[in-house]
Design an enzyme around this catalytic site. Structure first.
Site, PDB file in Angstrom:
ATOM      1  N   GLY A 263       0.825  -1.193   0.000  1.00 54.48           N
ATOM      2  CA  GLY A 263       0.000   0.000   0.000  1.00 54.48           C
ATOM      3  C   GLY A 263       0.864   1.249   0.000  1.00 54.48           C
ATOM      4  O   GLY A 263       2.082   1.185  -0.157  1.00 54.48           O
ATOM      5  N   LEU A 264       0.212   2.399   0.178  1.00 55.11           N
ATOM      6  CA  LEU A 264       0.949   3.660   0.188  1.00 55.11           C
ATOM      7  C   LEU A 264       1.499   3.864   1.597  1.00 55.11           C
ATOM      8  O   LEU A 264       0.943   4.608   2.395  1.00 55.11           O
ATOM      9  CB  LEU A 264       0.007   4.794  -0.230  1.00 55.11           C
ATOM     10  CG  LEU A 264       0.577   6.209  -0.308  1.00 55.11           C
ATOM     11  CD1 LEU A 264       1.954   6.244  -0.942  1.00 55.11           C
ATOM     12  CD2 LEU A 264      -0.368   7.099  -1.064  1.00 55.11           C
ATOM     13  N   HIS A 265       2.581   3.153   1.922  1.00 54.80           N
ATOM     14  CA  HIS A 265       3.122   3.191   3.276  1.00 54.80           C
ATOM     15  C   HIS A 265       4.196   4.272   3.389  1.00 54.80           C
ATOM     16  O   HIS A 265       4.380   5.090   2.495  1.00 54.80           O
ATOM     17  CB  HIS A 265       3.627   1.812   3.711  1.00 54.80           C
ATOM     18  CG  HIS A 265       4.720   1.256   2.876  1.00 54.80           C
ATOM     19  ND1 HIS A 265       6.009   1.149   3.306  1.00 54.80           N
ATOM     20  CD2 HIS A 265       4.712   0.780   1.610  1.00 54.80           C
ATOM     21  CE1 HIS A 265       6.753   0.630   2.351  1.00 54.80           C
ATOM     22  NE2 HIS A 265       5.988   0.388   1.310  1.00 54.80           N
ATOM     23  N   ALA A 266       4.906   4.269   4.530  1.00 57.00           N
ATOM     24  CA  ALA A 266       5.787   5.393   4.838  1.00 57.00           C
ATOM     25  C   ALA A 266       6.864   5.637   3.780  1.00 57.00           C
ATOM     26  O   ALA A 266       7.171   6.780   3.456  1.00 57.00           O
ATOM     27  CB  ALA A 266       6.427   5.179   6.207  1.00 57.00           C
TER      28      ALA A 266
END
Lengths: 92, 580
Positions: free
Chosen positions: A20-23
């Site tokens: 996903g759109l993680h850090a």
């Protein structure tokens, strides 16, 4: 000044990275947008946040497969939009 | 003197004062700032943020280049501290006439609400990174020195977030002790990368340890002594000397084979959870990976990991370890971990419930995804598959048949894989031992998982303090079961490995050598010591002793007999490690 008028363009993208759109991609996104003369906003529905803020991008909680709207405004809107799209649609 | 026990996740020994970080809520007071001082207050905030960013960068630079994953965690942290929203919102509150500390806290509370409403655990937990970061900035505002202070100390905490570890000065951090955590938690990864001893999952650490207590910590065994007596301190000094000695000899030892004086060869491999650990395995001289645990990618998230992510991870491990083999254990989790995703009922007795291979055979699509990923990775090196908690022949064959089906599937799709991939059974359930002769005809290898085998054989829950003392690897019943398993395997011409804590314990090594196990797999840091000890042993003697042990009536007799034969040798060996 001709040809360098502020523009507003939009695109819809899908988050492809497995986590996903993680850090990390959020950091990469913020870093890449930093030098560009454009305001990029990212989100869905009512919630549009500053794509240059990792913190705000993380609050979108975007998992793999989430579709998000991208809005870029400013002189370098096109480059900014393409940069953001490239990072967000990259795998892993 | 009190004794605590946790999970040793980063090797090394330390004795020193405790620096306890209590899980605290950030306490700040609200102060009104007069209009003429507002710009100065904002400047103070920016300065504190810069200081924090600098500290993070410095921490990041200390991480070795090859640990890209860990460096990246710090990278995300560093960006967070320079985040435009954080600065803008805090400045806005300061402009309303409040102090910088208070402004940060207000911003933190606002984000706490937003993050807490996110459905996905990964994103919800990112709030903790922000919290840790704000704590650091507030510390910088107050002119506090980073944790770990000027004094050399052992850091004791509930858990360490990436932000906490950034603040530590490695040169002043003697060891980490945390109440929470696992082999794959952030603390463990960072500690290993910095070469700082660490014990995680140390229950009761915050209750039992007060600031300033003297601690003796062993990051290999997981032991923690609170206010140790002089004798223990002396013993720890010896342990430390031994550890340093071994460290300095690592490279010499790494290339030596583990072979007894009379030429009996034992293969030593590493137990790993993460691709990042492979460099240590190599450094400590492992001949491949005897147990690659695959739970991490499932536990770290709430939904199920996709095939591509599993494949990429396995491929990375397999490629890096090649030409040595990697034995991948399929998912060894209880259904409780997936209760929400798979809609499973709660169990009263999970240890005897729907877990490991049982869960995988029930939830076939989950299992298929993992098997596809493992098989695809087998094209990139030498892979073996093993199934945990096998209880009989039918169960093993069902799993094995599934592997065959998936091979056909992959062949049709044009994915490369190793058609000869060895498929083995883990021996950890007594019924599998009883069936070992027939199971050995179907499996390509056995791997004995001692932790579970001991627990199920003796009917002891190790986590239950009322009975944990009865957990005894040297119980004659356990030794007989291992013997039976090895005999059955060798008669069928297949090898037997052992993975589990027993394989990494020096005292048990003569027994395991005598039991004729072909391969021992253990935490990488145990390998050099085990190897050197094996090189001192005689297989013939070990074999004779084991045959005698199998006829004894109880574990005390076993220990006595062992101490009689190998005690002096073990002592001599330990001494040679310290002083040679």
């Amino acid at each position: 000044m001709e040809g360098k008028e502020p523009k507003r363009i939009e695109a819809e993208i899908e988050i492809r990275g497995a986590l996903g759109l993680h850090a990390r991609p959020a950091a990469r996104l913020a870093k890449a947008l930093r030098g560009l003369r454009a305001q990029v906003r990212l989100g869905h529905g009512e919630r549009m946040v500053d794509a240059g803020s990792i913190l705000d991008v993380l609050t979108l909680g975007a998992r793999t497969g989430t579709r998000l709207r991208l809005i870029a405004e400013g002189e370098e809107a096109e480059e900014a939009l393409e940069t953001a799209r490239r990072i967000l649609e990259a795998g892993l | 003197m009190k004794t605590l026990r946790g999970l040793g996740v980063s090797a090394g020994v330390a004795v020193g004062p405790a620096h306890v970080i209590f899980p605290g809520h950030i306490k700040v007071t609200r102060t009104r700032i007069p209009p003429e001082e507002i710009e100065e207050e904002i400047r103070r905030l920016r300065q504190a943020m810069e200081t924090t960013a600098r500290n993070i960068r410095r921490a990041q630079e200390r991480i070795p280049e090859n640990l890209g994953e860990v460096r990246a965690i710090f990278e995300a942290q560093r960006f967070l501290v320079e985040d435009p929203s954080l600065v803008a919102e805090a400045s806005e509150i300061i402009r309303q006439g409040f102090n910088a500390e208070w402004a940060l806290l207000k911003v933190l509370r606002r984000y706490q609400k937003i993050f807490s409403e996110l459905p996905d655990a990964y994103f919800r937990e990112r709030f903790r990174d922000l919290e840790g970061l704000v704590e650091m900035i507030i510390g910088a505002l107050r002119g506090e020195k980073p944790l770990g202070g000027p004094e050399r100390a052992i850091i004791v905490a509930r858990d360490l977030s990436p932000a906490d570890t950034i603040n530590l000065r490695p040169e002043n951090t003697l060891a980490f002790v945390t109440e929470a955590g696992s082999r794959t938690s952030h603390t463990a990864i960072v500690a290993r990368s910095l070469g700082i001893p660490a014990v995680v999952a140390a229950k009761g650490a915050l209750e039992e340890i007060s600031p300033g207590d003297l601690l003796a910590v062993d990051g290999t065994t997981g032991e923690i002594f609170v206010n140790p007596d002089p004798e223990t301190i002396r013993e720890f000094e010896q342990r430390e000397r031994r550890f340093r000695k071994l460290q300095s000899r690592l490279h010499q030892v790494a290339d030596l084979p583990a072979v007894t004086r009379d030429g009996h060869r034992v293969v030593l491999r590493a137990n790993l959870d993460l691709p990042e650990e492979i460099p240590y395995a190599r450094e400590y001289g492992a001949e491949g990976v005897g147990l690659f645990r695959t739970e991490y990618l499932y536990v770290a998230r709430e939904d199920l990991p996709p095939e591509e992510l599993l494949f990429e991870t396995y491929r990375q491990v397999v490629e890096t370890v090649a030409p040595h083999p990697v034995t991948i254990r399929t998912l060894d989790l209880g259904g409780d971990k997936f209760a929400s995703v798979l809609n499973l009922p709660r169990e009263i007795n999970p240890a005897l419930g729907l877990r490991a291979i049982r869960l995988c055979l029930r939830e076939e699509s989950l299992f298929r995804t993992q098997l596809r990923a493992i098989l695809r990775a087998s094209a990139y090196g030498k892979v073996k598959i093993m199934f945990p908690m096998i209880s009989g022949v039918t169960e093993f064959l069902r799993a094995r048949n599934l592997v065959e089906e998936i091979k056909q599937e992959l062949a049709q799709e044009g994915h490369p894989f190793d058609p000869e991939i060895p498929v083995g059974a883990m021996i950890e359930v007594p019924s599998a031992v009883a069936m070992a002769d027939l199971l050995a005809k179907e499996a390509d290898f056995f791997s004995i998982g001692t932790n579970d085998l001991i627990q199920y054989t003796l009917a002891i829950d190790r986590g239950n303090q009322e009975v944990s003392e009865l957990y005894e690897p040297l119980h004659p019943a356990v030794l007989r079961f291992i013997w039976t398993t090895v005999e059955a395997a060798h008669r069928a011409g297949i090898p037997v490995a052992m993975c589990g804590e027993m394989a990494g314990e020096l005292l048990y090594i003569p027994v395991l050598v005598g039991l004729n196990l072909d391969e021992l797999s253990m935490t990488p840091q145990s390998i050099p010591e085990v190897k050197l000890f094996i090189r001192e042993l005689s297989y013939r003697q070990c074999r004779q002793v084991v045959e005698k042990l199998l006829r004894l009536t109880c574990q005390d007799e076993v220990r006595e007999a062992l101490a009689e034969v190998f005690g002096p040798q073990l002592k001599r060996f330990s001494k040679s490690l310290w002083f040679e």
